[in-house]
Design a protein around this motif. Structure first.
Motif, short mmCIF file in Angstrom:
data_model
loop_
_atom_site.label_atom_id
_atom_site.label_comp_id
_atom_site.label_asym_id
_atom_site.label_seq_id
_atom_site.Cartn_x
_atom_site.Cartn_y
_atom_site.Cartn_z
N ASN A 47 27.10 -15.73 16.74
CA ASN A 47 27.01 -14.94 18.01
C ASN A 47 25.99 -13.69 17.65
OD1 ASN A 47 26.29 -18.60 19.12
ND2 ASN A 47 27.40 -16.83 20.03
N ARG A 48 26.73 -12.76 17.12
CA ARG A 48 26.49 -11.51 17.29
C ARG A 48 25.36 -10.94 16.13
NH1 ARG A 48 30.28 -7.55 19.74
NH2 ARG A 48 31.46 -9.60 21.46
N ILE A 49 26.04 -11.26 14.61
CA ILE A 49 24.99 -11.74 13.52
C ILE A 49 24.00 -11.91 14.17
CG2 ILE A 49 25.04 -12.41 11.73
CD1 ILE A 49 27.83 -12.20 11.35
N VAL A 50 22.74 -13.00 14.57
CA VAL A 50 22.22 -13.28 14.86
C VAL A 50 21.64 -13.05 15.80
CG1 VAL A 50 21.01 -15.60 15.66
CG2 VAL A 50 23.18 -16.54 14.54
N GLU A 51 21.90 -12.18 17.05
CA GLU A 51 21.74 -11.64 17.76
C GLU A 51 21.21 -10.01 17.28
OE1 GLU A 51 23.49 -8.91 21.46
OE2 GLU A 51 24.30 -11.02 20.96
N TYR A 52 21.60 -10.28 16.17
CA TYR A 52 21.72 -8.71 15.87
C TYR A 52 20.24 -8.56 14.84
CZ TYR A 52 21.42 -4.68 12.29
OH TYR A 52 21.46 -3.23 11.42
N LEU A 53 20.04 -9.08 14.51
CA LEU A 53 19.41 -10.01 13.22
C LEU A 53 17.71 -10.24 13.82
CD1 LEU A 53 21.17 -12.25 10.13
CD2 LEU A 53 20.15 -10.12 9.78
N ARG A 54 17.58 -10.90 14.50
CA ARG A 54 16.69 -11.57 15.76
C ARG A 54 16.17 -10.18 16.58
NH1 ARG A 54 16.66 -17.12 16.86
NH2 ARG A 54 18.24 -18.58 17.12
N SER A 55 16.46 -9.11 15.89
CA SER A 55 16.09 -7.84 17.05
C SER A 55 15.23 -7.28 16.00
CB SER A 55 17.26 -7.67 17.54
OG SER A 55 17.94 -6.54 17.16
N ARG A 56 15.51 -8.34 14.60
CA ARG A 56 15.55 -6.76 13.71
C ARG A 56 14.36 -8.04 12.28
NH1 ARG A 56 19.13 -4.68 15.49
NH2 ARG A 56 19.76 -2.25 15.23
N VAL A 57 13.82 -9.27 12.41
CA VAL A 57 13.42 -9.64 11.41
C VAL A 57 12.43 -10.09 12.74
CG1 VAL A 57 15.03 -9.93 9.41
CG2 VAL A 57 14.97 -11.88 11.52
N ASP A 58 11.68 -10.96 12.10
CA ASP A 58 9.98 -11.91 12.60
C ASP A 58 10.48 -12.80 13.24
OD1 ASP A 58 7.85 -13.72 12.53
OD2 ASP A 58 6.57 -12.05 11.17
N ASP A 59 10.27 -13.58 14.09
CA ASP A 59 10.51 -14.37 15.38
C ASP A 59 10.28 -16.09 14.70
OD1 ASP A 59 10.63 -12.71 16.60
OD2 ASP A 59 8.87 -12.79 18.13
N ARG A 60 10.08 -15.99 13.64
CA ARG A 60 9.62 -17.19 12.51
C ARG A 60 10.93 -17.45 12.06
NH1 ARG A 60 3.24 -16.37 11.14
NH2 ARG A 60 4.66 -14.52 10.81
N SER A 61 11.99 -16.60 11.50
CA SER A 61 13.40 -16.77 10.80
C SER A 61 13.73 -18.14 11.39
CB SER A 61 13.32 -15.97 10.79
OG SER A 61 13.17 -14.59 9.85
N GLN A 62 14.88 -18.52 10.47
CA GLN A 62 14.88 -20.21 10.90
C GLN A 62 16.45 -19.22 10.98
OE1 GLN A 62 13.51 -23.07 9.35
NE2 GLN A 62 11.84 -22.63 10.04
N PHE A 63 17.32 -19.91 11.75
CA PHE A 63 18.64 -19.52 11.84
C PHE A 63 19.30 -20.80 11.75
CE2 PHE A 63 17.30 -16.06 13.21
CZ PHE A 63 17.86 -15.01 12.98
#
Length: 180
Positions: A147-163
């Motif tokens: 959850n911490r990694i995904v939260e960090y990445l969501r604020s730094r990559v395009d919103d359309r990226s898929q996790f």
């Protein structure tokens, strides 16, 4: 434990592996061989209860189902359905999924492979690229690390990226040690 075997309209309920192998060997289209025989014996000896499907040729299969039914009528009417005990459920659960929620405050190394949206130079179009991200983070469990990694990445990559899912093969984590 009995075995139910079906190949199109040919079906039987047998008491042991030898009878199952004899029945399968009597069907010429299947073509019994030593590898198939060994696999059937391994399935019968295992503690796995899901049906086993064997491919004969494209879109043609025969199945074997473990059952506690004593007769074909009992099997057809589902009178002898195997009940999975809580101990068996724990054994069937993937160890990585169990480890995901184990609580241990400390440092974790999380490794995630996700689909990142990026603009292609020259064309101006956007495209998905597989991107690996590895980070050390302080967390309470494997799922907290995710959850911490995904939260960090969501604020730094395009919103359309898929996790990927935390339970999938595209997320791995290692407990590095307790924090002070």
């Amino acid at each position: 434990m009995n075995l139910y075997i079906r190949y199109f309209d040919k079906e039987t309920l047998v008491n042991n592996v030898e009878q199952a192998i004899d029945f399968i060997g009597s069907i010429p289209e299947i073509g019994m061989n030593p590898e198939l025989e060994a696999d059937i014996r391994e399935y019968a000896d295992s503690n796995v209860y899901y049906p086993k499907r064997y491919k004969i040729r494209p879109r043609v299969y025969f199945i074997i189902i473990k059952t506690e039914a004593a007769t074909m009528i009992d099997f057809k009417e589902k009178r002898a359905v195997h009940q999975v005990s809580p101990v068996e459920k724990r054994e069937l659960t993937s160890p990585s999924i169990v480890r995901l929620s184990e609580s241990a405050l400390g440092w974790y190394e999380g490794d995630i492979l996700f689909k990142r949206v990026m603009q292609v130079p020259g064309t101006g179009k956007f495209q998905y690229f597989d991107t690996r991200f590895v980070a050390d983070c302080k967390a309470e469990s494997g799922i907290d690390c995710y959850n911490r990694i995904v939260e960090y990445l969501r604020s730094r990559v395009d919103d359309r990226s898929q996790f990927p899912s935390a339970k999938g093969k595209n997320f791995k984590f290692h407990f590095l040690g307790q924090c002070k």
